[in-house]
Design a protein around this motif. Structure first.
Motif, PDB file in Angstrom:
ATOM      1  N   VAL A  32      86.551 -54.614  52.220  1.00  0.00           N
ATOM      2  CA  VAL A  32      86.822 -53.269  52.698  1.00  0.00           C
ATOM      3  C   VAL A  32      88.067 -53.359  53.567  1.00  0.00           C
ATOM      4  O   VAL A  32      88.064 -54.022  54.596  1.00  0.00           O
ATOM      5  CB  VAL A  32      85.645 -52.740  53.543  1.00  0.00           C
ATOM      6  CG1 VAL A  32      85.952 -51.335  54.031  1.00  0.00           C
ATOM      7  CG2 VAL A  32      84.364 -52.754  52.746  1.00  0.00           C
ATOM      8  N   GLU A  53      90.464 -38.940  59.778  1.00  0.00           N
ATOM      9  CA  GLU A  53      89.181 -38.529  59.236  1.00  0.00           C
ATOM     10  C   GLU A  53      88.155 -39.646  59.381  1.00  0.00           C
ATOM     11  O   GLU A  53      88.504 -40.795  59.639  1.00  0.00           O
ATOM     12  CB  GLU A  53      89.334 -38.195  57.739  1.00  0.00           C
ATOM     13  CG  GLU A  53      89.771 -36.778  57.457  1.00  0.00           C
ATOM     14  CD  GLU A  53      90.149 -36.614  56.006  1.00  0.00           C
ATOM     15  OE1 GLU A  53      89.474 -35.869  55.306  1.00  0.00           O
ATOM     16  OE2 GLU A  53      91.133 -37.240  55.583  1.00  0.00           O
ATOM     17  N   GLY A  55      85.930 -42.648  58.650  1.00  0.00           N
ATOM     18  CA  GLY A  55      86.072 -43.793  57.763  1.00  0.00           C
ATOM     19  C   GLY A  55      87.478 -44.320  57.614  1.00  0.00           C
ATOM     20  O   GLY A  55      87.719 -45.220  56.810  1.00  0.00           O
ATOM     21  N   LYS A  58      89.278 -45.953  62.548  1.00  0.00           N
ATOM     22  CA  LYS A  58      89.559 -45.755  63.971  1.00  0.00           C
ATOM     23  C   LYS A  58      88.674 -46.646  64.838  1.00  0.00           C
ATOM     24  O   LYS A  58      89.165 -47.348  65.713  1.00  0.00           O
ATOM     25  CB  LYS A  58      89.321 -44.289  64.351  1.00  0.00           C
ATOM     26  CG  LYS A  58      90.073 -43.291  63.504  1.00  0.00           C
ATOM     27  CD  LYS A  58      89.815 -41.882  63.969  1.00  0.00           C
ATOM     28  CE  LYS A  58      88.363 -41.462  63.864  1.00  0.00           C
ATOM     29  NZ  LYS A  58      87.872 -41.295  62.491  1.00  0.00           N
TER      30      LYS A  58
HETATM   31  N1  LIG Z   1      80.911 -54.239  59.934  1.00  0.00           N
HETATM   32  C1  LIG Z   1      81.424 -53.682  58.819  1.00  0.00           C
HETATM   33  N2  LIG Z   1      81.242 -54.258  57.609  1.00  0.00           N
HETATM   34  C2  LIG Z   1      81.767 -53.720  56.502  1.00  0.00           C
HETATM   35  N3  LIG Z   1      82.475 -52.588  56.459  1.00  0.00           N
HETATM   36  C3  LIG Z   1      82.693 -51.950  57.625  1.00  0.00           C
HETATM   37  C4  LIG Z   1      82.175 -52.451  58.863  1.00  0.00           C
HETATM   38  N4  LIG Z   1      82.544 -51.613  59.853  1.00  0.00           N
HETATM   39  C5  LIG Z   1      83.251 -50.620  59.258  1.00  0.00           C
HETATM   40  N5  LIG Z   1      83.351 -50.823  57.928  1.00  0.00           N
HETATM   41  C6  LIG Z   1      84.065 -49.977  56.982  1.00  0.00           C
HETATM   42  O1  LIG Z   1      85.386 -49.841  57.430  1.00  0.00           O
HETATM   43  C7  LIG Z   1      85.842 -48.518  57.218  1.00  0.00           C
HETATM   44  C8  LIG Z   1      86.327 -47.950  58.511  1.00  0.00           C
HETATM   45  O2  LIG Z   1      85.238 -47.779  59.391  1.00  0.00           O
HETATM   46  P1  LIG Z   1      85.384 -47.206  60.858  1.00  0.00           P
HETATM   47  O3  LIG Z   1      84.044 -47.258  61.473  1.00  0.00           O
HETATM   48  O4  LIG Z   1      86.471 -47.923  61.551  1.00  0.00           O
HETATM   49  O5  LIG Z   1      85.802 -45.706  60.589  1.00  0.00           O
HETATM   50  P2  LIG Z   1      86.031 -44.536  61.613  1.00  0.00           P
HETATM   51  O6  LIG Z   1      87.415 -44.079  61.400  1.00  0.00           O
HETATM   52  O7  LIG Z   1      85.668 -44.965  62.985  1.00  0.00           O
HETATM   53  O8  LIG Z   1      85.065 -43.426  61.106  1.00  0.00           O
HETATM   54  P3  LIG Z   1      84.121 -42.429  61.940  1.00  0.00           P
HETATM   55  O9  LIG Z   1      85.012 -41.272  62.332  1.00  0.00           O
HETATM   56  O10 LIG Z   1      83.083 -42.028  60.977  1.00  0.00           O
HETATM   57  O11 LIG Z   1      83.599 -43.151  63.133  1.00  0.00           O
HETATM   58  C9  LIG Z   1      84.683 -47.746  56.613  1.00  0.00           C
HETATM   59  O12 LIG Z   1      84.882 -47.656  55.232  1.00  0.00           O
HETATM   60  C10 LIG Z   1      83.487 -48.599  56.892  1.00  0.00           C
HETATM   61  O13 LIG Z   1      82.562 -48.483  55.856  1.00  0.00           O
END
Ligand SMILES: Nc1ncnc2c1ncn2[C@@H]1O[C@H](COP(=O)(O)OP(=O)(O)OP(=O)(O)O)[C@@H](O)[C@H]1O
Ligand code: SF4
Ligand SMILES: [Mg+2]
Lengths: 348, 344
Positions: A32, A53, A55, A58
């Motif tokens: 990922v 957005e 995922g 961030k």
């Molecule tokens: N520990 C992990 N193992 C595998 N994939 C992960 C892990 N943590 C996050 N991801 C993936 O990395 C991508 C980014 O996740 P992240 O949590 O950073 O998004 P975000 O921008 O904070 O979203 P949100 O606004 O929903 O909090 C996502 O596709 C998520 O599925």
């Protein structure tokens, strides 16, 4: 506002989460690409907003900065010191300077500890003995964040979401940090309480001169809070600029789309801004589109966008420090100018 | 977004309603507060079934611990064959059954006399409960400690360790343990004792505890592994890490306090299971054996005579049913008190 000597400097920061599969021997079958090559810096006392957005990576970025996650690549330096792969012991002196505020006020406080223990925990771990004792300091902190100091012995379940988030702020302040990463600190709260917590953070930032990386999923909250704003899409920064430049002269199509979704709170005499509705979903970070990652949803995409990833540069027409990653940046004429009151602080 | 108001520093919202409001108490004073543990204790005290069960369970443990004292006051022991020492016809008849009705219950032998061997049922039962509860308690403690350590280690470390430990747990749980006990106990004894040697009672006890533990730790370890896996991702653990907490501090100060609930629930449900397992093995002849007083041994003896003398079967049987039932109800009440959301 980029500084020659920034507090935090991030370059080429990358995090790929391996996808494991297979039986009986598990191996890596994919990754990922949560964060893919970020460059930004935060000056002392500055607040950088990180918007995108769900995922787009961030939280992953926030966890990389606070070194809760191990970066796959790139470099993080704090006050010129490389902390990219520093271990727990090496990080110890810096730990007290970089703190975090979490999104979920229900999961971020240990339900079995009193407020006093939660807030004094960081001091205990770092062996800090404030004058007058830890309990006195905790009471002070509770007062700073607008809670009753007498609630010292209460448990988290006795507080509301907004109050819990204040406890989280007090815990982050306990070590007198220089930088706070706030991961969507108000997203889980009621709209009416959001403003109060943002206000508290703003006050803390001003009074104590703490630098912030403020993560949010829309541009509205960041507008009141951050001097600089970075817009993320699918693990990459697509545009970064000083607040006024970003809101007044957005160059990236994605930034425009996000801005058009910001609810209007300004005067009625300005003609309504055209609303850009993005089609489709965010593509999977496991298999991001080639070239420009936004091209699957961009209304201006061409073959060049598919073959060539646009670099994050100061495109023509941008002020210094305003970087955009797009082959065909928007110009003021192409979409109606988003409204922005002359003084954003007053609008707030 | 609504514009932020300048009143940020004023204390605002009222106390959260979730738990506090449901409890009939005047609005808590600023300094008065209840921990989750205290709340659970209040819920437990108001649960009548749980409280009664707890009293019954405590009663059993008290008589097990004080068995020698009670026997002394009562003036008999579980080994003397009173029925055979007395002239034939006073306590037991020619066929070896008690002469008096109801299994020979009278002022001297409160619970009657054992058929054939002629031992005192009351002290035999007391000492039997003592042996059984001792084995079950020691096993429960060992199983809990091993299960907690293994489960937390696997869950916290994750990765390869977790994968390996989980496969071991799968294997242990899929083992037909009862068959294994029957087939394997004689082998274990054979390792340490010659065929004609007398196996001391303590050796049988130790062997039982070891075998029950070897098969018992896996389920609690699996449960805790899952709990730790979920807790590890909670933000308060990350918050502790951000402030520089060591893994030991995170496990003992952050995780463990949140794991007492499943640990307590699991061990209160495990103990009665070990009591019945131990009795079952004694019944099958691979556990504790006659003449060592034991609940299971007694039931096995009772099964030999129950067509002619039901009384001897009733005492160990009924007392065990009461104990196991009370303990299981206690386990349910403990769970309801600690984890009110899981109410059936
Ligand atoms: N520990 C992990 N193992 C595998 N994939 C992960 C892990 N943590 C996050 N991801 C993936 O990395 C991508 C980014 O996740 P992240 O949590 O950073 O998004 P975000 O921008 O904070 O979203 P949100 O606004 O929903 O909090 C996502 O596709 C998520 O599925
Ligand atoms: S590079 Fe092309 S696809 Fe990407 S945002 Fe610019 S115009 Fe759209
Ligand atoms: Mg997030």
């Amino acid at each position: 506002m980029s500084n020659a000597n920034p507090l935090l400097d991030v370059s080429g920061l990358t995090k790929h989460f391996p996808i494991k599969g297979g039986f009986p021997i598990r191996r890596t079958v994919g990754a990922v690409q949560a964060v893919d090559g970020l460059d930004f810096s935060v000056a002392e006392g500055e607040s950088l907003g990180l918007v995108g957005e769900s995922g787009c990576g961030k939280s992953t970025t926030g966890r990389l900065i606070t070194r809760l996650l191990e970066p796959t690549g790139g470099k993080i330096s704090y006050r010129g010191k490389d902390i990219t792969h520093a271990g727990r012991k090496q990080l110890a002196p810096i730990r007290s300077e970089i703190q975090m505020i979490f999104q979920d006020p229900y999961a971020s406080l240990n339900p079995r500890q009193t407020v006093g223990k939660i807030i004094s925990g960081p001091m205990e771990i770092n062996g800090i003995e404030p004058t007058g004792g830890r309990e006195k300091r905790v009471r002070e902190l509770l007062e700073i964040v607008g809670l009753n100091p007498e609630h010292y012995n209460r448990f988290p379940h006795e507080f509301s979401g907004g109050q819990r988030q204040r406890i989280g702020v007090a815990r982050a302040l306990a070590l007198e940090p220089k930088l706070i990463v706030a991961d969507e600190p108000v997203s889980a709260l009621d709209v009416s309480i959001q403003a109060q917590v943002v206000n508290l953070l703003q006050q803390v930032q001003k009074d104590l001169g703490i630098a912030f990386v403020f993560i949010a999923h829309d541009l509205a909250i960041v507008r009141h809070f951050s001097q600089r704003v970075a817009v993320m899409y699918l693990g990459k920064i697509v545009e970064i600029a000083d607040r006024d430049d970003l809101y007044g002269n957005p160059r990236h199509p994605y930034t425009r789309a996000l801005l058009s979704a910001v609810p209007e709170a300004t005067a009625d005499d300005v003609p309504a801004r055209e609303r850009i509705l993005l089609k489709g979903d965010v593509p999977s970070p496991i298999n991001p589109p080639s070239g420009c990652r936004f091209r699957t949803r961009c209304w201006k995409a061409t073959d060049k966008c598919a073959s060539e990833a646009p670099p994050l540069v100061q495109v023509e027409g941008n002020k210094p420090g305003h970087l955009t990653a797009c082959h065909y940046p928007e110009t003021d004429g192409t979409v109606p100018a988003p409204r922005l009151s002359k003084d954003p602080q007053a609008a707030a | 977004m609504t514009p932020p108001t300048p009143s940020a520093a004023a204390p605002l919202e009222v106390t959260d309603e979730t738990v506090e409001k449901s409890i009939t108490s005047p609005a808590p004073k600023a300094t008065e507060s209840r921990s989750p543990g205290q709340l659970a204790w209040r819920r437990f005290k108001r649960d009548r079934t749980g409280f009664t069960s707890a009293c019954i369970v405590i009663f059993f443990f008290v008589i097990a611990i004080t068995a020698p004292l009670i026997a002394k006051l009562y003036g008999k022991n579980p080994y003397t064959q009173y029925g055979q020492d007395a002239p034939i016809g006073t306590l037991l008849n020619d066929a070896g059954f008690p002469i008096k009705p109801n299994g020979g219950i009278d002022g001297d032998f409160w619970f009657g006399v054992e058929p054939s061997m002629g031992r005192d049922v009351f002290t035999f039962l007391l000492y039997g409960i003592r042996t059984s509860l001792m084995i079950a308690t020691v096993t429960t403690i060992l199983v809990t400690v091993i299960g907690v350590v293994v489960g937390i280690t696997a869950g916290y470390l994750g990765g390869r360790t977790d994968y390996f430990v989980s496969r071991v747990i799968d294997i242990v749980l899929s083992f037909p343990s009862t068959l294994f006990f029957i087939a394997f106990t004689p082998v274990v004894y054979g390792l340490f004792y010659a065929a004609d040697e007398e196996i001391p009672a303590w050796a049988r006890g130790v062997c039982l505890i070891v075998l029950l533990t070897a098969f018992g730790w896996a389920s609690i370890a699996r449960l805790l592994r899952g709990q730790v896996l979920a807790l590890r991702e909670r933000e308060f653990v990350e918050a502790a890490k951000v402030t520089g907490a060591s893994p030991a501090r995170i496990i003992f100060k952050e995780l463990l306090p949140n794991l007492w609930t499943p640990i307590l629930i699991q061990s209160t449900l495990a103990l009665p299971a070990f009591v019945t397992a131990e009795a079952g093995l004694a019944f099958l002849g691979v556990g504790i054996q006659d003449p060592t007083p034991d609940w299971g041994v007694m039931i096995q003896r009772g099964a030999q005579f129950y067509t002619d003398d039901i009384t001897f079967m009733i005492f160990p049987g009924v007392s065990m049913i009461i104990f196991v039932l009370a303990f299981n109800l206690l386990g349910d009440s403990v769970r309801d008190a600690l984890d009110p959301k899981s109410k059936r």
